[in-house]
Write a protein that holds these residues in place. Structure first.
Motif, PDB file in Angstrom:
ATOM      1  N   MET A   7       0.816  -1.200   0.000  1.00  0.00           N
ATOM      2  CA  MET A   7       0.000   0.000   0.000  1.00  0.00           C
ATOM      3  C   MET A   7       0.853   1.254   0.000  1.00  0.00           C
ATOM      4  O   MET A   7       0.660   2.182  -0.753  1.00  0.00           O
TER       5      MET A   7
ATOM      6  N   GLU B  47      -7.923  -5.212   3.932  1.00  0.00           N
ATOM      7  CA  GLU B  47      -7.076  -6.217   4.589  1.00  0.00           C
ATOM      8  C   GLU B  47      -6.443  -5.638   5.855  1.00  0.00           C
ATOM      9  O   GLU B  47      -6.359  -6.316   6.887  1.00  0.00           O
ATOM     10  N   PHE B  48      -6.029  -4.385   5.775  1.00  0.00           N
ATOM     11  CA  PHE B  48      -5.376  -3.764   6.926  1.00  0.00           C
ATOM     12  C   PHE B  48      -6.394  -3.354   7.984  1.00  0.00           C
ATOM     13  O   PHE B  48      -6.091  -3.374   9.187  1.00  0.00           O
TER      14      PHE B  48
ATOM     15  N   ARG C 138      -6.321  -3.838  -0.205  1.00  0.00           N
ATOM     16  CA  ARG C 138      -5.274  -3.666   0.798  1.00  0.00           C
ATOM     17  C   ARG C 138      -5.796  -2.909   2.009  1.00  0.00           C
ATOM     18  O   ARG C 138      -5.434  -3.213   3.151  1.00  0.00           O
TER      19      ARG C 138
ATOM     20  N   LEU D 122       3.984  -0.938   7.464  1.00  0.00           N
ATOM     21  CA  LEU D 122       4.011  -0.314   6.139  1.00  0.00           C
ATOM     22  C   LEU D 122       5.111   0.730   5.998  1.00  0.00           C
ATOM     23  O   LEU D 122       5.320   1.259   4.908  1.00  0.00           O
TER      24      LEU D 122
ATOM     25  N   ASP E 290      -6.330   0.832  -4.361  1.00  0.00           N
ATOM     26  CA  ASP E 290      -6.241  -0.533  -3.839  1.00  0.00           C
ATOM     27  C   ASP E 290      -7.165  -0.709  -2.633  1.00  0.00           C
ATOM     28  O   ASP E 290      -6.752  -0.608  -1.480  1.00  0.00           O
TER      29      ASP E 290
ATOM     30  N   ASP F 148      -2.666   6.209  -1.039  1.00  0.00           N
ATOM     31  CA  ASP F 148      -1.340   5.595  -0.989  1.00  0.00           C
ATOM     32  C   ASP F 148      -0.295   6.601  -0.512  1.00  0.00           C
ATOM     33  O   ASP F 148       0.701   6.864  -1.189  1.00  0.00           O
TER      34      ASP F 148
END
Length: 265
Positions: A1, A127-128, A124, A192, A121, A160
């Motif tokens: 990401m 997911e996070f 992502r 990240l 995205d 991002d």
């Protein structure tokens, strides 16, 4: 990401509102790449103004940078508009969350990813922040305060960013939710590599996750140093952590320790 983290340098910044109200008075600070830096201070110290100056949002509130520079990745962005700063990798989570209440969670993320276009995205972010995945069809106005704060962070991540600016992310949240928000901020940095500048009233939590801290008063930096050292500083304990003498409350700039450490008059 996240792309390669970037460093931020603010030098001798002055900000005026409505061409008359001087809010920042020669403020300087640095946010090293890949670190969390926290900016502490009382209400009205200029913390939110500092973030808005970095994000390019001052014109929306009749504010202007009248002196000094903001450099991101060694590039002078002082005169760059807000949209261009987002494209370069700066995102801000505003105070009070400010999600689009009439839109769903997913539609809020779509709005956050507009600069990325087809490259946005969503997977992502979900997911996070898995709690958002379960709420993706929920209208944002019906979310709890903690859920809205996670959405605000997720929306910022959709661009991002390499630098995340967070303005009072714990404001109005229950202690359990405050802990969760700070865990997310720490994970963003650790997993990240995201650089972050965090404005907070909750000094204890902020110093616990930050690498370095700055303390503001009346538009100036009064004290700075590694977060662990600030957390152990007796004056910081008294004025920001509530651990000092509960007697007479003096202004921070009048403390003898500050007079030994001050940089600018």
């Amino acid at each position: 990401m996240s792309r390669t983290p970037a460093a931020l340098t603010v030098e001798n910044l002055e900000v005026i509102y409505d061409q008359v109200i001087l809010v920042l008075r020669g403020l300087s600070l640095e946010v090293p790449a890949g670190q969390i830096v926290t900016l502490l201070g009382s209400n009205g110290a200029g913390k939110s103004t500092t973030l808005k100056a970095i994000a390019g949002l001052l014109p929306t509130e009749h504010g202007d940078v009248t002196d000094g520079t903001v450099r991101f990745d060694s590039l002078d962005i002082t005169g760059m508009d807000a949209a261009a700063r987002v494209r370069r990798g700066i995102a801000m989570v505003m105070e009070g969350r400010r999600v689009f209440e009439h839109l769903t969670v997913h539609e809020n993320l779509v709005a956050g990813g507009y600069t990325r276009g087809a490259k946005a995205d969503y997977a992502r972010v979900y997911e996070f922040l898995p709690a958002l995945a379960a709420l993706r069809s929920r209208v944002a106005g019906y979310l709890s305060g903690g859920e809205q704060q996670m959405l605000a962070i997720g929306r910022a991540l959709m661009s991002d960013p390499r630098l995340l600016l967070l303005d009072e992310p714990s404001l109005g949240l229950a202690p359990r939710l405050v802990d969760e928000v700070f865990r997310v901020i720490q994970r963003l940095n650790q997993e990240l590599g995201l650089t972050a500048l965090l404005v907070e009233q909750n000094a204890r939590q902020a110093l616990a996750v930050a690498h370095r801290g700055y303390i503001m008063e009346s538009g100036r930096i009064m004290l700075d140093g590694p977060a662990a050292e600030l957390a152990d500083n007796p004056d910081v304990k008294e004025f920001y952590l509530g651990l000092g003498d509960a007697g007479a409350r003096r202004r921070y700039r009048d403390v003898k320790h500050y007079k030994r450490r001050k940089r600018w008059l």
